[in-house]
Design an enzyme around this catalytic site. Structure first.
Site, PDB file in Angstrom:
ATOM      1  N   GLY A  46       0.687  -0.994   0.096  1.00  0.00           N
ATOM      2  CA  GLY A  46      -0.117   0.072  -0.001  1.00  0.00           C
ATOM      3  C   GLY A  46       0.827   1.183  -0.051  1.00  0.00           C
ATOM      4  O   GLY A  46       1.944   1.055   0.333  1.00  0.00           O
ATOM      5  N   GLN A  51       3.352   9.918   0.698  1.00  0.00           N
ATOM      6  CA  GLN A  51       4.743   9.103   0.615  1.00  0.00           C
ATOM      7  C   GLN A  51       5.568   9.380  -0.177  1.00  0.00           C
ATOM      8  O   GLN A  51       6.893   9.326  -0.304  1.00  0.00           O
ATOM      9  CB  GLN A  51       4.308   7.627   0.956  1.00  0.00           C
ATOM     10  N   CYS A  94       5.883  -0.211   7.324  1.00  0.00           N
ATOM     11  CA  CYS A  94       5.578   1.039   6.609  1.00  0.00           C
ATOM     12  C   CYS A  94       6.778   1.427   5.390  1.00  0.00           C
ATOM     13  O   CYS A  94       7.881   1.339   6.141  1.00  0.00           O
ATOM     14  CB  CYS A  94       5.107   2.238   7.384  1.00  0.00           C
ATOM     15  N   LEU A  95       6.383   1.547   4.262  1.00  0.00           N
ATOM     16  CA  LEU A  95       7.710   2.083   3.426  1.00  0.00           C
ATOM     17  C   LEU A  95       8.498   3.097   3.777  1.00  0.00           C
ATOM     18  O   LEU A  95       9.399   3.523   3.443  1.00  0.00           O
ATOM     19  CB  LEU A  95       7.097   2.018   2.021  1.00  0.00           C
ATOM     20  N   HIS A 136      -4.666   1.874   7.650  1.00  0.00           N
ATOM     21  CA  HIS A 136      -3.198   2.411   8.010  1.00  0.00           C
ATOM     22  C   HIS A 136      -2.752   3.484   6.850  1.00  0.00           C
ATOM     23  O   HIS A 136      -2.077   4.460   6.939  1.00  0.00           O
ATOM     24  CB  HIS A 136      -2.466   1.299   7.640  1.00  0.00           C
ATOM     25  N   GLU A 137      -3.225   3.027   5.651  1.00  0.00           N
ATOM     26  CA  GLU A 137      -2.921   3.919   4.396  1.00  0.00           C
ATOM     27  C   GLU A 137      -3.671   5.529   4.773  1.00  0.00           C
ATOM     28  O   GLU A 137      -3.153   6.504   4.536  1.00  0.00           O
ATOM     29  CB  GLU A 137      -3.422   3.748   3.031  1.00  0.00           C
ATOM     30  N   HIS A 140      -2.182   7.966   6.762  1.00  0.00           N
ATOM     31  CA  HIS A 140      -1.215   8.563   6.093  1.00  0.00           C
ATOM     32  C   HIS A 140      -1.636  10.070   5.681  1.00  0.00           C
ATOM     33  O   HIS A 140      -1.102  11.086   5.711  1.00  0.00           O
ATOM     34  CB  HIS A 140      -0.687   8.076   4.772  1.00  0.00           C
TER      35      HIS A 140
HETATM   36 NI    NI Z   1       2.712   3.462   5.655  1.00  0.00          NI
END
Ligand code: NI
Length: 174
Positions: A46, A51, A94-95, A136-137, A140
């Site tokens: 995701g 991001q 998380c990325l 989660h997304e 962000h």
């Molecule tokens: Ni994330």
């Protein structure tokens, strides 16, 4: 499609609140294509637009397990309409938070209203990993990272570690 650089914590941009998209046009679709490419390249499931530094309420996801079988999902302006009282716990990463994993509690199911890749209004009832990933997304989009749910002490230790890692990355050895 272009692979973009993923911003990593600590970074103030990741703490911005993203703005609603007025219309899903070619520019937004191009952004979604780039986000998906970037997510696949980073082996994530995701990614939110912020991001890669774009403060728009856009998320891409792909939870497909089979190699080579892609199932991209696009969410523009997602809103959670309902969520369960029942909680699920997943170990999240998380990325944008490199090499950190932690268990996070979230509602097990949720109903999300959003616009899809073509700008059509959709409603999705999500459960399991899908529900966790969407939440989660969506965090962000509010400038929230999963480490914000951890204890103050744990979070500050993680941020310290991430800052050290980052300084090392910025070093140039000639
Ligand atoms: Ni994330």
């Amino acid at each position: 499609m272009t692979v973009k650089t993923i911003l990593t914590e600590p970074n103030k941009i990741l703490r911005q609140v993203s703005l609603p998209v007025e219309k899903v046009g070619n520019e937004e679709r191009q952004l979604m294509d780039d986000m998906l490419e970037t997510m696949y390249e980073a082996k994530g499931i995701g990614l939110a637009a912020i991001q890669i530094g774009v403060p728009k309420r856009i998320i891409v996801m792909d939870l497909s397990k089979e190699e080579g079988k892609k199932e991209p999902r696009y969410f523009v302006n997602p809103i959670i309409k309902n969520k369960s009282e029942k909680i699920s716990t997943y170990e999240e990463g998380c990325l944008s938070v490199v090499s950190v994993f932690a268990e996070v509690d979230r509602p097990s199911t949720c109903e999300v209203e959003y616009l899809d890749y073509n700008g059509d209004k959709k409603i999705l009832k999500a459960s399991g990993l899908l529900a966790t990933c969407i939440q989660h997304e969506m965090d962000h989009l509010e400038g929230i990272l999963f480490i914000d749910y951890l204890s103050k002490l744990k979070k500050s230790m993680i941020i310290k570690k991430l800052s050290k890692l980052k300084n090392k990355e910025d070093r140039v050895v000639l």
